[in-house]
Motif scaffolding. Structure first.
Motif, PDB file in Angstrom:
ATOM      1  N   GLY A  30       0.826  -1.196   0.000  1.00  0.00           N
ATOM      2  CA  GLY A  30       0.000   0.000   0.000  1.00  0.00           C
ATOM      3  C   GLY A  30       0.863   1.251   0.000  1.00  0.00           C
ATOM      4  O   GLY A  30       2.083   1.189   0.186  1.00  0.00           O
ATOM      5  N   TYR A  58       4.281  -7.177   4.555  1.00  0.00           N
ATOM      6  CA  TYR A  58       3.707  -8.228   3.719  1.00  0.00           C
ATOM      7  C   TYR A  58       4.623  -9.456   3.664  1.00  0.00           C
ATOM      8  O   TYR A  58       4.600 -10.213   2.696  1.00  0.00           O
ATOM      9  CB  TYR A  58       3.434  -7.686   2.307  1.00  0.00           C
ATOM     10  CG  TYR A  58       2.577  -6.449   2.310  1.00  0.00           C
ATOM     11  CD1 TYR A  58       1.186  -6.533   2.280  1.00  0.00           C
ATOM     12  CD2 TYR A  58       3.152  -5.178   2.382  1.00  0.00           C
ATOM     13  CE1 TYR A  58       0.399  -5.390   2.301  1.00  0.00           C
ATOM     14  CE2 TYR A  58       2.380  -4.032   2.412  1.00  0.00           C
ATOM     15  CZ  TYR A  58       0.997  -4.140   2.371  1.00  0.00           C
ATOM     16  OH  TYR A  58       0.215  -3.011   2.404  1.00  0.00           O
ATOM     17  N   HIS A  64      -1.864  -4.459  -2.620  1.00  0.00           N
ATOM     18  CA  HIS A  64      -2.797  -3.997  -1.595  1.00  0.00           C
ATOM     19  C   HIS A  64      -3.012  -2.493  -1.713  1.00  0.00           C
ATOM     20  O   HIS A  64      -2.064  -1.744  -1.973  1.00  0.00           O
ATOM     21  CB  HIS A  64      -2.246  -4.332  -0.200  1.00  0.00           C
ATOM     22  CG  HIS A  64      -3.047  -3.724   0.921  1.00  0.00           C
ATOM     23  ND1 HIS A  64      -2.468  -3.043   1.964  1.00  0.00           N
ATOM     24  CD2 HIS A  64      -4.394  -3.697   1.145  1.00  0.00           C
ATOM     25  CE1 HIS A  64      -3.412  -2.628   2.791  1.00  0.00           C
ATOM     26  NE2 HIS A  64      -4.587  -3.006   2.310  1.00  0.00           N
ATOM     27  N   SER A  65      -4.248  -2.062  -1.568  1.00  0.00           N
ATOM     28  CA  SER A  65      -4.579  -0.638  -1.564  1.00  0.00           C
ATOM     29  C   SER A  65      -4.186  -0.013  -2.900  1.00  0.00           C
ATOM     30  O   SER A  65      -4.598  -0.489  -3.954  1.00  0.00           O
ATOM     31  CB  SER A  65      -3.881   0.033  -0.372  1.00  0.00           C
ATOM     32  OG  SER A  65      -4.326   1.351  -0.217  1.00  0.00           O
ATOM     33  N   GLY A 108      -2.832  -2.429  -5.265  1.00  0.00           N
ATOM     34  CA  GLY A 108      -3.826  -3.172  -6.034  1.00  0.00           C
ATOM     35  C   GLY A 108      -4.276  -2.402  -7.261  1.00  0.00           C
ATOM     36  O   GLY A 108      -4.464  -2.975  -8.338  1.00  0.00           O
ATOM     37  N   LEU A 166      -5.972  -6.545  -3.379  1.00  0.00           N
ATOM     38  CA  LEU A 166      -6.558  -6.549  -2.042  1.00  0.00           C
ATOM     39  C   LEU A 166      -7.051  -5.144  -1.688  1.00  0.00           C
ATOM     40  O   LEU A 166      -6.260  -4.235  -1.474  1.00  0.00           O
ATOM     41  CB  LEU A 166      -5.521  -7.032  -1.020  1.00  0.00           C
ATOM     42  CG  LEU A 166      -4.902  -8.414  -1.300  1.00  0.00           C
ATOM     43  CD1 LEU A 166      -3.772  -8.704  -0.318  1.00  0.00           C
ATOM     44  CD2 LEU A 166      -5.960  -9.508  -1.235  1.00  0.00           C
ATOM     45  N   ASP A 167      -8.362  -4.983  -1.675  1.00  0.00           N
ATOM     46  CA  ASP A 167      -9.004  -3.709  -1.340  1.00  0.00           C
ATOM     47  C   ASP A 167      -8.397  -2.544  -2.118  1.00  0.00           C
ATOM     48  O   ASP A 167      -7.914  -1.562  -1.525  1.00  0.00           O
ATOM     49  CB  ASP A 167      -8.895  -3.450   0.163  1.00  0.00           C
ATOM     50  CG  ASP A 167     -10.134  -2.733   0.704  1.00  0.00           C
ATOM     51  OD1 ASP A 167     -11.170  -2.757   0.030  1.00  0.00           O
ATOM     52  OD2 ASP A 167     -10.054  -2.164   1.813  1.00  0.00           O
ATOM     53  N   HIS A 171      -9.343  -1.703   6.186  1.00  0.00           N
ATOM     54  CA  HIS A 171      -8.476  -1.605   5.011  1.00  0.00           C
ATOM     55  C   HIS A 171      -7.099  -2.217   5.242  1.00  0.00           C
ATOM     56  O   HIS A 171      -6.509  -2.792   4.326  1.00  0.00           O
ATOM     57  CB  HIS A 171      -8.333  -0.128   4.607  1.00  0.00           C
ATOM     58  CG  HIS A 171      -7.555   0.089   3.364  1.00  0.00           C
ATOM     59  ND1 HIS A 171      -7.967  -0.381   2.125  1.00  0.00           N
ATOM     60  CD2 HIS A 171      -6.366   0.723   3.144  1.00  0.00           C
ATOM     61  CE1 HIS A 171      -7.091  -0.038   1.213  1.00  0.00           C
ATOM     62  NE2 HIS A 171      -6.101   0.628   1.795  1.00  0.00           N
ATOM     63  N   TYR A 206      -5.090  -6.690   5.829  1.00  0.00           N
ATOM     64  CA  TYR A 206      -4.235  -7.587   5.054  1.00  0.00           C
ATOM     65  C   TYR A 206      -2.758  -7.485   5.428  1.00  0.00           C
ATOM     66  O   TYR A 206      -1.956  -8.296   4.976  1.00  0.00           O
ATOM     67  CB  TYR A 206      -4.399  -7.294   3.561  1.00  0.00           C
ATOM     68  CG  TYR A 206      -5.826  -7.432   3.078  1.00  0.00           C
ATOM     69  CD1 TYR A 206      -6.420  -8.684   2.986  1.00  0.00           C
ATOM     70  CD2 TYR A 206      -6.586  -6.315   2.736  1.00  0.00           C
ATOM     71  CE1 TYR A 206      -7.737  -8.820   2.567  1.00  0.00           C
ATOM     72  CE2 TYR A 206      -7.897  -6.440   2.313  1.00  0.00           C
ATOM     73  CZ  TYR A 206      -8.470  -7.698   2.233  1.00  0.00           C
ATOM     74  OH  TYR A 206      -9.767  -7.830   1.824  1.00  0.00           O
ATOM     75  N   THR A 207      -2.390  -6.495   6.211  1.00  0.00           N
ATOM     76  CA  THR A 207      -0.990  -6.335   6.584  1.00  0.00           C
ATOM     77  C   THR A 207      -0.650  -7.228   7.773  1.00  0.00           C
ATOM     78  O   THR A 207      -1.516  -7.621   8.551  1.00  0.00           O
ATOM     79  CB  THR A 207      -0.678  -4.873   6.931  1.00  0.00           C
ATOM     80  OG1 THR A 207      -1.527  -4.456   8.005  1.00  0.00           O
ATOM     81  CG2 THR A 207      -0.915  -3.978   5.732  1.00  0.00           C
ATOM     82  N   TYR A 252      -7.465 -11.521   6.521  1.00  0.00           N
ATOM     83  CA  TYR A 252      -6.022 -11.789   6.437  1.00  0.00           C
ATOM     84  C   TYR A 252      -5.778 -13.234   5.992  1.00  0.00           C
ATOM     85  O   TYR A 252      -4.980 -13.499   5.082  1.00  0.00           O
ATOM     86  CB  TYR A 252      -5.398 -11.530   7.802  1.00  0.00           C
ATOM     87  CG  TYR A 252      -3.914 -11.776   7.900  1.00  0.00           C
ATOM     88  CD1 TYR A 252      -2.994 -10.854   7.414  1.00  0.00           C
ATOM     89  CD2 TYR A 252      -3.428 -12.937   8.494  1.00  0.00           C
ATOM     90  CE1 TYR A 252      -1.629 -11.074   7.524  1.00  0.00           C
ATOM     91  CE2 TYR A 252      -2.067 -13.163   8.610  1.00  0.00           C
ATOM     92  CZ  TYR A 252      -1.169 -12.236   8.124  1.00  0.00           C
ATOM     93  OH  TYR A 252       0.186 -12.468   8.232  1.00  0.00           O
ATOM     94  N   ALA A 265      -7.010 -13.877   2.345  1.00  0.00           N
ATOM     95  CA  ALA A 265      -6.105 -13.335   1.327  1.00  0.00           C
ATOM     96  C   ALA A 265      -5.011 -14.343   0.996  1.00  0.00           C
ATOM     97  O   ALA A 265      -4.651 -14.530  -0.182  1.00  0.00           O
ATOM     98  CB  ALA A 265      -5.492 -12.019   1.811  1.00  0.00           C
TER      99      ALA A 265
END
Length: 302
Positions: free
Chosen positions: A88, A96, A159-160, A163, A184-185, A248, A251-252, A276, A279
């Motif tokens: 992100g 990650y 991610h974020s 993504g 991811l989002d 948000h 996922y981290t 999480y 994913a």
């Protein structure tokens, strides 16, 4: 009468002075807030250190400069593919690590780089997407110099804003070589590319290879530009996975670090934990090629 007018003028002058003082204080607050926010964003890489000590022992992780970009590359003993792992905005790559381990365990060489959305100041997201294409070209040239084979296509997990950048690579920058995207989002804002007045299309994406996840979001994320809206515009070529009650930064690995602290979490503990884990399951399924029986066994392990 003159005395009354004089009193009124003095009163009006005092009011005007007070309003000027208030406006001045408001302007000072705005400038200081902007300065402190910008300073915090630039200091994030310094305040949070990258740590790849948890990367699986059978893989080799190194930092190097490819195509004028500082990247982190983790290679398994035997590589069957290449996956870019895009974090992100202003989030450390080490947030990650579990995904890096997951991908390496699936035989993927993982390439990642820090995403600074403040530079370049213009066309930033497309510039980041161009980095992915250039990095793959340069990495393959390096492999050929060492008499190693390089795959013709690659995957992207982002991610974020990572993504969103993954989707830009798929739709515009390098569509013929992207095999699977797991966004991811993703946030399609500043500017919008796939929602609102955006001009990019995912109609050419292969169905089943473009996975979008959607959470409850976070502060500043508009529902008009989230994964749900992207999927609504391209329902035939994207697959949407809804993660209820997840924030948000679910996922981290550690909440997103300093960047995550700037965005209040809208998820529950249970919702974040499920997002999480799911994913990782999606990576195992769509990049690892896990069949349904194996997926059930994998879910039990989680």
């Amino acid at each position: 009468k003159n005395k009354f007018l004089s009193t009124q003028l003095r009163y009006a002058g005092q009011i005007n002075k007070q309003n000027t003082n208030i406006a001045g204080l408001a302007m000072q607050f705005h400038h200081r807030f902007f300065f402190l926010t910008t300073l915090a964003l630039f200091l994030l890489p310094i305040l949070t250190s990258a740590d790849y000590g948890d990367t699986i022992m059978s893989a080799q992780t190194r930092e190097q400069v490819l195509a004028n970009v500082t990247v982190t590359i983790t290679e398994p003993e035997t590589s069957s593919g290449v996956t870019f792992l895009l974090p992100g905005s202003l989030v450390q790559e080490s947030e990650y690590n579990s995904y890096r381990n997951e991908l390496v365990g699936l035989g993927q060489t993982v390439i990642s780089f820090y995403i600074n959305v403040l530079w370049p100041p213009l066309n930033n997201h497309r510039a980041q997407a161009k980095k992915v294409k250039a990095l793959f070209d340069t990495y393959c040239e390096e492999q050929e110099d060492h008499s190693k084979n390089c795959p013709s296509k690659y995957n992207i997990v982002g991610h974020s804003v990572g993504g969103k950048i993954a989707l830009i690579v798929l739709a515009h920058t390098d569509p013929e070589r992207v095999e699977t995207v797991i966004a991811l989002d993703p946030i399609d804002q500043n500017p919008s590319e796939f929602t609102g007045g955006g001009h990019l299309s995912l109609d050419g994406a292969t169905e089943g290879t473009t996975i979008l996840t959607l959470t409850n979001g976070g502060l500043g994320i508009s529902k008009m530009h989230d994964a749900g809206s992207i999927h609504m515009n391209f329902p035939d070529t994207t697959t949407l996975v809804r993660h209820e009650d997840a924030g948000h930064f679910a996922y981290t690995d550690n909440g997103g670090g300093a960047a995550g602290a700037l965005m209040p979490d809208r998820g529950t503990k249970e919702g974040n934990a499920f997002a999480y884990e799911d994913a990782h399951r999606l990576i195992h399924k769509y990049i690892g090629g896990v069949n349904m029986i194996q997926e059930d066994e994998y879910s039990e392990q989680l």
